[in-house]
Design an enzyme around this catalytic site. Structure first.
Site, PDB file in Angstrom:
ATOM      1  CG  HIS A 182     -14.301  19.871  14.093  1.00  0.00           C
ATOM      2  ND1 HIS A 182     -15.463  19.838  14.534  1.00  0.00           N
ATOM      3  CD2 HIS A 182     -13.954  18.679  13.493  1.00  0.00           C
ATOM      4  CE1 HIS A 182     -15.982  18.600  14.387  1.00  0.00           C
ATOM      5  NE2 HIS A 182     -14.978  17.762  13.869  1.00  0.00           N
ATOM      6  CE1 TYR A 210      -3.954   2.312   0.673  1.00  0.00           C
ATOM      7  CE2 TYR A 210      -2.413   3.488   1.879  1.00  0.00           C
ATOM      8  CZ  TYR A 210      -3.519   3.394   1.436  1.00  0.00           C
ATOM      9  OH  TYR A 210      -4.265   4.635   1.733  1.00  0.00           O
ATOM     10  CB  THR A 223      -7.244  11.712  11.486  1.00  0.00           C
ATOM     11  OG1 THR A 223      -7.806  10.306  11.157  1.00  0.00           O
ATOM     12  CG2 THR A 223      -7.624  12.096  12.762  1.00  0.00           C
ATOM     13  CE  LYS A 246     -12.360  12.489  14.183  1.00  0.00           C
ATOM     14  NZ  LYS A 246     -10.812  12.957  14.559  1.00  0.00           N
ATOM     15  CD  GLU A 300     -13.098  12.560   8.937  1.00  0.00           C
ATOM     16  OE1 GLU A 300     -13.684  12.304   9.811  1.00  0.00           O
ATOM     17  OE2 GLU A 300     -12.965  11.732   8.134  1.00  0.00           O
TER      18      GLU A 300
HETATM   19  P1  NAD Z   1      -6.610   7.777   5.861  1.00  0.00           P
HETATM   20  O1  NAD Z   1      -6.538   9.317   5.208  1.00  0.00           O
HETATM   21  O2  NAD Z   1      -5.330   7.650   6.501  1.00  0.00           O
HETATM   22  O3  NAD Z   1      -7.084   6.608   5.195  1.00  0.00           O
HETATM   23  C1  NAD Z   1      -8.431   6.462   4.325  1.00  0.00           C
HETATM   24  C2  NAD Z   1      -8.360   5.357   3.607  1.00  0.00           C
HETATM   25  O4  NAD Z   1      -9.594   5.147   3.114  1.00  0.00           O
HETATM   26  C3  NAD Z   1      -7.201   4.918   2.399  1.00  0.00           C
HETATM   27  O5  NAD Z   1      -6.689   3.769   2.489  1.00  0.00           O
HETATM   28  C4  NAD Z   1      -8.178   5.273   1.194  1.00  0.00           C
HETATM   29  O6  NAD Z   1      -7.611   4.758   0.118  1.00  0.00           O
HETATM   30  C5  NAD Z   1      -9.604   4.633   1.709  1.00  0.00           C
HETATM   31  N1  NAD Z   1     -10.663   5.174   0.941  1.00  0.00           N
HETATM   32  C6  NAD Z   1     -10.920   6.404   0.536  1.00  0.00           C
HETATM   33  N2  NAD Z   1     -12.037   6.232  -0.176  1.00  0.00           N
HETATM   34  C7  NAD Z   1     -12.419   4.965  -0.355  1.00  0.00           C
HETATM   35  C8  NAD Z   1     -13.526   4.517  -0.900  1.00  0.00           C
HETATM   36  N3  NAD Z   1     -14.404   5.207  -1.903  1.00  0.00           N
HETATM   37  N4  NAD Z   1     -13.549   2.964  -0.876  1.00  0.00           N
HETATM   38  C9  NAD Z   1     -12.305   2.240  -0.259  1.00  0.00           C
HETATM   39  N5  NAD Z   1     -11.637   2.831   0.198  1.00  0.00           N
HETATM   40  C10 NAD Z   1     -11.403   4.294   0.529  1.00  0.00           C
HETATM   41  O7  NAD Z   1      -7.918   7.991   6.974  1.00  0.00           O
HETATM   42  P2  NAD Z   1      -7.496   7.915   8.765  1.00  0.00           P
HETATM   43  O8  NAD Z   1      -6.793   9.055   9.170  1.00  0.00           O
HETATM   44  O9  NAD Z   1      -6.929   6.446   9.125  1.00  0.00           O
HETATM   45  O10 NAD Z   1      -8.837   8.160   9.344  1.00  0.00           O
HETATM   46  C11 NAD Z   1     -10.118   7.225   9.094  1.00  0.00           C
HETATM   47  C12 NAD Z   1     -11.469   7.637   9.745  1.00  0.00           C
HETATM   48  O11 NAD Z   1     -11.160   7.455  11.236  1.00  0.00           O
HETATM   49  C13 NAD Z   1     -11.645   9.042   9.440  1.00  0.00           C
HETATM   50  O12 NAD Z   1     -13.011   9.065   9.365  1.00  0.00           O
HETATM   51  C14 NAD Z   1     -11.333   9.601  10.944  1.00  0.00           C
HETATM   52  O13 NAD Z   1     -12.325  10.808  11.280  1.00  0.00           O
HETATM   53  C15 NAD Z   1     -11.757   8.769  11.920  1.00  0.00           C
HETATM   54  N6  NAD Z   1     -11.106   8.611  13.077  1.00  0.00           N
HETATM   55  C16 NAD Z   1     -11.813   8.819  14.387  1.00  0.00           C
HETATM   56  C17 NAD Z   1     -11.555   8.578  15.410  1.00  0.00           C
HETATM   57  C18 NAD Z   1     -12.267   8.519  16.820  1.00  0.00           C
HETATM   58  O14 NAD Z   1     -11.514   8.444  18.001  1.00  0.00           O
HETATM   59  N7  NAD Z   1     -13.577   8.103  16.634  1.00  0.00           N
HETATM   60  C19 NAD Z   1      -9.890   9.138  15.633  1.00  0.00           C
HETATM   61  C20 NAD Z   1      -9.216   9.083  14.642  1.00  0.00           C
HETATM   62  C21 NAD Z   1      -9.850   9.017  13.236  1.00  0.00           C
END
Ligand code: NAD
Length: 328
Positions: free
Chosen positions: A195, A56, A188, A121, A191
């Site tokens: 805010h 990846y 992340t 979130k 997003e």
């Molecule tokens: P990232 O940007 O590092 O990775 C996103 C992944 O999704 C990538 O591999 C991308 O290729 C894939 N993707 C995008 N569109 C796609 C599609 N249409 N089909 C298939 N795959 C697809 O993301 P990240 O930083 O790991 O964050 C992921 C999520 O986790 C975010 O929404 C973030 O808000 C959430 N998050 C939540 C918390 C919490 O505490 N609740 C904390 C951190 C992050």
């Protein structure tokens, strides 16, 4: 029949890769499927975590992994159709703000049955998920929503803390996140930028990587956030603990240093049945990363979801409704 829970991870960025690493030594769960926006991989015997992560990072998609990888513009739909999976962790960006609800509709339409877990979130995004409650239930899906760190672990901690009180007055969540570079968690960070004053989800989504970097240069890599639209408020209201306006969430993200800028904590203040006012505080260890505090609970709730599903319980539950079980 094996009792090992077959897991899929949708999204293979920062959290998706951390999820794969976290699952590798587990005996009760096996990662068999993963998808990113350019492809997917499925092997019922289990994925080679290292091969998936290095492929990846070098070639941009798990679809390039020899033998089991498949390149696809419709990776999620293809994976749902081709893989035997008990539960998926949705580590996808929620950009636009309707994306996770669209993915959920895709699962419902496909006829797939199993457990879904998200780390969603925004309150408005969770409201969209909850509006699908009846469809999710009738489809035979058990959906655990808001099961990351915040919302998630800290919301569940608040739900436990509330038990000492006759009346809850306030829940204050303050998070500190330190990451070495923002590119490891693009969604992340976008997003979080959404805010900031003057930004919203659409504006943050439309920013190029260079624009994100320029903004972070201005702030020395720091994003400070107050009174965020976070679904902890909705989840605690739905669980009957307090009204949503009594919940506040804010924090500081350092995108240039893996050390946390402050200790993540939740403080719950209330009145006991004897009339005493007190505050419970639950503080996460500073050495625990965002990835550990999101992916750990996500799979704990996935295990709870499988347990619910075995009892015939389908529908949507939040992290504040249920306790996460521990995955060995
Ligand atoms: P990232 O940007 O590092 O990775 C996103 C992944 O999704 C990538 O591999 C991308 O290729 C894939 N993707 C995008 N569109 C796609 C599609 N249409 N089909 C298939 N795959 C697809 O993301 P990240 O930083 O790991 O964050 C992921 C999520 O986790 C975010 O929404 C973030 O808000 C959430 N998050 C939540 C918390 C919490 O505490 N609740 C904390 C951190 C992050």
């Amino acid at each position: 029949m094996s009792n090992i829970i077959r897991v899929g991870v949708l999204g293979f960025g920062g959290l998706g890769q951390a999820a794969a690493r976290l699952l590798a030594p587990k005996s009760e769960m096996r990662l068999v499927a993963a998808a990113d926006h350019k492809g997917y991989i499925y092997n019922p015997e289990g994925l080679d975590t290292q091969a998936c992560i290095s492929t990846y990072n070098q070639q941009g998609s798990v679809g390039h992994v020899p033998e089991y990888g498949v390149l696809s513009q419709t990776s999620i739909a293809d994976l749902i159709a081709n893989a035997q999976v008990d539960g998926f962790f949705l580590a996808l960006p929620n950009l636009p703000n309707t994306f996770m609800a669209d993915v959920t509709r895709q699962f419902i339409a496909s006829g797939w049955q199993g457990v879904l877990v998200d780390a969603l979130k925004r309150t408005s995004a969770m409201e969209q998920i909850l509006s699908l409650k009846d469809e999710v239930k009738n489809a035979g899906i058990t959906y655990m929503t808001g099961c990351g760190a915040t919302p998630g672990l800290l919301t569940a901690a608040a739900a436990i803390a509330a038990q000492s009180y006759a009346e809850v007055h306030s829940v204050k969540i303050t998070f500190g996140v330190g990451i070495a570079n923002w590119e490891a968690y693009r969604a992340t960070i976008r997003e979080d930028i959404a805010h900031m004053p003057g930004y919203d989800v659409d504006k943050a989504r439309a920013m190029s990587d260079a624009e994100v970097e320029a903004l972070l240069d201005e702030t020395n890599g720091i994003i400070s956030l107050e009174n965020m639209e976070h679904a902890d408020d909705l989840m605690l209201e739905l669980a009957g603990i307090c009204s949503r306006d009594q919940v506040s969430v804010g924090g500081v993200v350092d995108t240039r240093n893996p050390k946390k800028p402050l200790s993540t904590n939740v403080q719950l203040t209330g009145r006991t049945f004897e009339g005493k006012i007190a505050t419970h505080t639950f503080t996460l260890g500073d050495e625990t990363s965002m990835a550990a505090n999101v992916c750990g609970p996500a799979f704990g709730y996935l295990k709870t979801g499988v347990w619910l599903q075995k009892q015939g319980l389908t529908g949507i539950f939040t992290a504040a409704d249920m306790m996460p079980q521990f995955v060995k």
